[in-house]
Enzyme design. Structure first.
Site, PDB file in Angstrom:
ATOM      1  N   ALA A   1      38.294   7.108  68.648  1.00 12.44           N
ATOM      2  CA  ALA A   1      39.148   5.927  68.438  1.00 12.44           C
ATOM      3  C   ALA A   1      39.933   6.046  67.138  1.00 12.44           C
ATOM      4  CB  ALA A   1      38.298   4.658  68.438  1.00 12.44           C
TER       5      ALA A   1
ATOM      6  N   THR B   1      31.305  10.792  68.932  1.00 13.99           N
ATOM      7  CA  THR B   1      32.234  11.495  69.825  1.00 13.99           C
ATOM      8  C   THR B   1      31.811  12.951  70.005  1.00 13.99           C
ATOM      9  OG1 THR B   1      34.131  10.111  69.322  1.00 13.99           O
ATOM     10  CG2 THR B   1      34.612  12.384  69.983  1.00 13.99           C
TER      11      THR B   1
ATOM     12  N   ALA C   1      29.135  13.535  72.594  1.00 15.92           N
ATOM     13  CA  ALA C   1      29.319  13.040  73.966  1.00 15.92           C
ATOM     14  C   ALA C   1      29.463  14.243  74.890  1.00 15.92           C
ATOM     15  CB  ALA C   1      30.552  12.152  74.040  1.00 15.92           C
ATOM     16  N   GLN C   2      28.564  14.352  75.841  1.00 13.09           N
ATOM     17  CA  GLN C   2      28.508  15.573  76.647  1.00 13.09           C
ATOM     18  C   GLN C   2      29.233  15.430  77.974  1.00 13.09           C
ATOM     19  OE1 GLN C   2      24.314  16.059  77.150  1.00 13.09           O
ATOM     20  NE2 GLN C   2      23.973  16.813  75.084  1.00 13.09           N
TER      21      GLN C   2
ATOM     22  N   GLY D   1      31.221  13.588  79.867  1.00 11.07           N
ATOM     23  CA  GLY D   1      32.616  13.590  80.202  1.00 11.07           C
ATOM     24  C   GLY D   1      33.329  12.296  79.914  1.00 11.07           C
TER      25      GLY D   1
ATOM     26  N   GLU E   1      28.618  10.376  87.939  1.00 12.59           N
ATOM     27  CA  GLU E   1      27.468   9.918  87.158  1.00 12.59           C
ATOM     28  C   GLU E   1      27.033   8.568  87.695  1.00 12.59           C
ATOM     29  OE1 GLU E   1      28.530  10.121  82.985  1.00 12.59           O
ATOM     30  OE2 GLU E   1      28.557  12.300  82.998  1.00 12.59           O
TER      31      GLU E   1
ATOM     32  N   HIS F   1      19.955   5.261  76.760  1.00 11.04           N
ATOM     33  CA  HIS F   1      20.231   6.346  77.706  1.00 11.04           C
ATOM     34  C   HIS F   1      18.905   6.770  78.325  1.00 11.04           C
ATOM     35  CE1 HIS F   1      21.653  10.061  79.473  1.00 11.04           C
ATOM     36  NE2 HIS F   1      22.887   9.706  79.181  1.00 11.04           N
TER      37      HIS F   1
ATOM     38  N   ARG G   1      22.683   2.795  84.554  1.00 11.42           N
ATOM     39  CA  ARG G   1      21.901   3.373  83.461  1.00 11.42           C
ATOM     40  C   ARG G   1      20.741   2.477  83.014  1.00 11.42           C
ATOM     41  NH1 ARG G   1      25.577   6.165  78.923  1.00 11.42           N
ATOM     42  NH2 ARG G   1      25.858   7.736  80.533  1.00 11.42           N
TER      43      ARG G   1
ATOM     44  N   HIS H   1      21.432   4.502  72.656  1.00  8.93           N
ATOM     45  CA  HIS H   1      22.566   5.396  72.858  1.00  8.93           C
ATOM     46  C   HIS H   1      23.907   4.752  72.505  1.00  8.93           C
ATOM     47  CE1 HIS H   1      24.712   8.727  74.649  1.00  8.93           C
ATOM     48  NE2 HIS H   1      25.295   7.943  75.541  1.00  8.93           N
TER      49      HIS H   1
ATOM     50  N   GLU I   1      33.412   2.176  69.748  1.00  8.11           N
ATOM     51  CA  GLU I   1      32.076   1.595  69.894  1.00  8.11           C
ATOM     52  C   GLU I   1      31.820   0.429  68.938  1.00  8.11           C
ATOM     53  OE1 GLU I   1      28.901   4.463  69.941  1.00  8.11           O
ATOM     54  OE2 GLU I   1      27.356   2.912  70.097  1.00  8.11           O
TER      55      GLU I   1
ATOM     56  N   ARG J   1      27.248  -0.539  79.953  1.00 11.44           N
ATOM     57  CA  ARG J   1      28.447   0.306  80.078  1.00 11.44           C
ATOM     58  C   ARG J   1      28.315   1.294  81.221  1.00 11.44           C
ATOM     59  NH1 ARG J   1      29.528   5.325  78.173  1.00 11.44           N
ATOM     60  NH2 ARG J   1      27.824   5.345  76.667  1.00 11.44           N
TER      61      ARG J   1
ATOM     62  N   LEU K   1      34.333   7.451  75.952  1.00 10.86           N
ATOM     63  CA  LEU K   1      35.407   8.275  75.381  1.00 10.86           C
ATOM     64  C   LEU K   1      36.769   7.701  75.796  1.00 10.86           C
ATOM     65  CD1 LEU K   1      33.960  11.891  75.905  1.00 10.86           C
ATOM     66  CD2 LEU K   1      34.226  10.687  73.734  1.00 10.86           C
TER      67      LEU K   1
HETATM   68  C1  SIN Z   1      26.099  11.518  79.082  1.00 10.98           C
HETATM   69  O1  SIN Z   1      26.631  12.609  79.115  1.00 10.98           O
HETATM   70  O2  SIN Z   1      25.155  11.181  79.773  1.00 10.98           O
HETATM   71  C2  SIN Z   1      26.611  10.511  78.108  1.00 10.98           C
HETATM   72  C3  SIN Z   1      27.879   9.989  78.571  1.00 10.98           C
HETATM   73  C4  SIN Z   1      27.955   8.542  78.226  1.00 10.98           C
HETATM   74  O3  SIN Z   1      27.287   8.073  77.317  1.00 10.98           O
HETATM   75  O4  SIN Z   1      28.665   7.834  78.934  1.00 10.98           O
END
Ligand code: SIN
Length: 541
Positions: free
Chosen positions: A22, A49, A52-53, A55, A119, A235, A281, A345, A369, A380, A386
């Site tokens: 951001a 950031t 963050a894996q 996507g 996801e 998470h 989630r 998370h 965030e 979320r 992202l």
């Molecule tokens: C993840 O890769 O599980 C995290 C992505 C997210 O927090 O939305």
């Protein structure tokens, strides 16, 4: 230009606190029209950031896809998403991602097409990724290239904002603490908080150590309103090994077929939700905790992510970052079950803003965030964060540019308090702050974690207030020091989380109360607001 170490008081047009997606996105846009100071609390690449894996969720297939992305976002938010904010996110999203690709971000492709994964709670595969599981790192790299090379941007690394400065009720800059303990005054027409989340209020978190919620504490003390602070996202799958950090194991692993199993090897999500591992989630996180307590064992049952039966994936190629991290502990995605447990998370709440990033205090903006637009509601949707940073970073920059055009030029004669009468923190002050922090983190994990109830929260609040009073006394008497300020931020954010969680006497999204287990219609679309003047009240958005 990079400023390292100490620098003199400066005047800039725009001050951006935080160098995640951001802050970087906003800085890029602001720099075309004025001078920008971009402040990173640590090295410029160190932010949520970067970690963050999985996507970035974005609807790339036209209007029908955008409409579906909206519905998924609203459904995951469990009756609390502010629909205009979600519309802004999904409608602006494709343009902002295309722009980022134009700036050099390399998302993964196969046969000329974007690779897309699915996801939890997404109705289709719409998540772009980069270098398998390094999406945030790649987006950060591309954006940093843009700002580093811009002649109107200065980057201040390892500087922590310690106070916002106000004149006639307007934020006109901030004080920054550098790594040598010096405080510097910065004056700006508009200040953006892009300081990220506050996972460090908990002892179990995927967030880096910089995420202590400082921006939220600064905004609150400047008179800003917070919103939705009871909604912290846990998470479901952080690596759970004794002595190892709670490394994120991306939801994309489950998107590609990883299963959750208990010690008996049962795929237990069958008993919790029809979408199994791809349920929202909050549902998956709570199921893991419940399952871990439900074994026929006299100990907490271990829960594992099991990739071994998912066909056709070369895990080390699809998830190189995760594979490398697991290898440090002798674990392999293709051969081993990986022990997991939820960890804090992402903060859905934060500093209340409108859809253009304006907080309730003139001159102060927030995006990413740290901000609460209502876009995520009570939970979320995976990989919307992202996108949020890109979309609302750009929107905040637009508002800062528009508003500052109407401002008279800033006078140069602001008088800042002198720190000269303060002493350096004594050994015992340092020790007190160092001892407080893990105690608060443990207490907040127990009281304001995945399951909450009134008595535990009230006890935690009372203890937090005692620690806050003592910390404040010590901090007020001393020159600012980072650990003391971070401990203070934790008390401030922790109190807001607890007070809002106490006020919401129902269970919704990530907020689960054992003593009020039902979701109640009277709380639908009603958001908690928190300020120093009014404490908690509700408002319908
Ligand atoms: C993840 O890769 O599980 C995290 C992505 C997210 O927090 O939305």
């Amino acid at each position: 230009m990079t400023i390292s170490g100490s620098f003199e008081a400066i005047h800039v047009d725009f001050l951006v606190l935080g160098a995640g997606v951001a802050g970087l996105r906003a800085a890029r846009q602001l720099a075309d029209r004025g001078t920008v100071l971009l402040v990173a609390k640590d090295a410029v690449a160190e932010s949520n950031t970067h970690y963050a894996q999985g996507g970035i969720a974005v609807a790339m297939d036209g209007d029908a896809d955008v409409a579906l992305h909206l519905e998924d976002t609203v459904a995951a938010g469990d009756g609390l998403v502010f629909r205009p904010a979600a519309e802004a996110l999904v409608n602006d999203g494709p343009l902002r991602v295309a722009e980022l690709i134009g700036w050099g971000a390399r998302f993964d492709r196969e046969g000329g097409e974007w690779m897309r994964t699915r996801e939890g709670a997404h109705s289709r595969a719409r998540i772009l990724h980069a270098f398998g599981d390094a999406t945030g790192a790649e987006m950060g790299r591309a954006l940093r290239e843009q700002v580093r090379t811009h002649h109107q941007v200065r980057i201040a690394e390892r500087q922590m904002a310690v106070a916002l400065r106000q004149q006639d009720g307007r934020v006109v800059g901030a004080d920054l603490l550098d790594e040598n303990g010096q405080v510097h005054n910065v004056r700006a027409k508009a200040t953006l908080l892009a300081t990220g989340g506050a996972g460090q209020i908990y002892c179990e978190t995927t967030n880096p150590t910089v995420a202590t919620g400082d921006g939220i504490a600064l905004a609150l003390h400047a008179g800003a309103e917070l919103a939705d602070m009871e909604f912290y996202q846990f998470h479901p799958t952080a690596l759970h090994l004794a002595g190892a950090p709670r490394f994120l194991l991306s939801e994309a692993l489950r998107g590609e077929g990883a299963q959750l199993v208990n010690e008996r090897g049962e795929r237990f999500m069958r008993r919790y939700h029809s979408l199994l591992e791809l349920a929202p989630r909050d549902v998956v996180a709570r199921a893991i905790v419940q399952e871990s307590l439900a074994g026929d064992f006299d100990h907490q049952q271990k829960i594992y992510l099991d990739m071994r039966s998912a066909p056709g994936i070369v895990w080390s190629e699809r998830f190189p970052t995760i594979s490398a991290e697991l290898a440090r502990y002798g674990l392999s995605l293709s051969k081993d079950r990986i022990p997991v447990y939820p960890a804090a998370h992402y903060l859905m709440g934060g500093v209340r803003t409108d859809l253009a990033g304006r907080t309730t205090v003139p001159g102060l903006y927030a995006a990413g965030e740290v901000a609460a637009t209502g876009v995520h509601g009570a939970n979320r949707l995976a990989s919307n964060s992202l996108l949020e940073g890109l979309v609302f970073g750009a929107r905040a920059a637009e508002a800062m540019l528009a508003d500052s055009e109407l401002l008279p030029a800033l006078s140069k004669d602001v008088i800042f308090d002198s720190e000269a009468t303060r002493k350096a923190a004594a050994e015992e002050d340092l020790r007190f702050a160092a001892e407080c922090t893990p105690r608060m983190q443990q207490m907040l994990w127990s009281a304001a974690g995945l399951f909450r109830e009134e008595a535990t929260m009230r006890r935690a609040l009372a203890e937090l207030e005692t620690m806050a009073a003592e910390l404040q006394q010590r901090c007020r008497a001393c020159m600012p020091w980072r650990e003391g300020l971070e401990a203070m931020s934790i008390t401030v954010v922790g109190r807001a989380v607890l007070e809002c969680a106490l006020a919401r006497k129902e269970s919704r999204g990530a907020h689960a109360r054992l003593d009020h287990p039902k979701k109640l219609p009277e709380y639908e679309n009603r958001h908690t607001l928190f300020s120093l003047a009014q404490r908690v009240h509700f408002e319908r958005w």
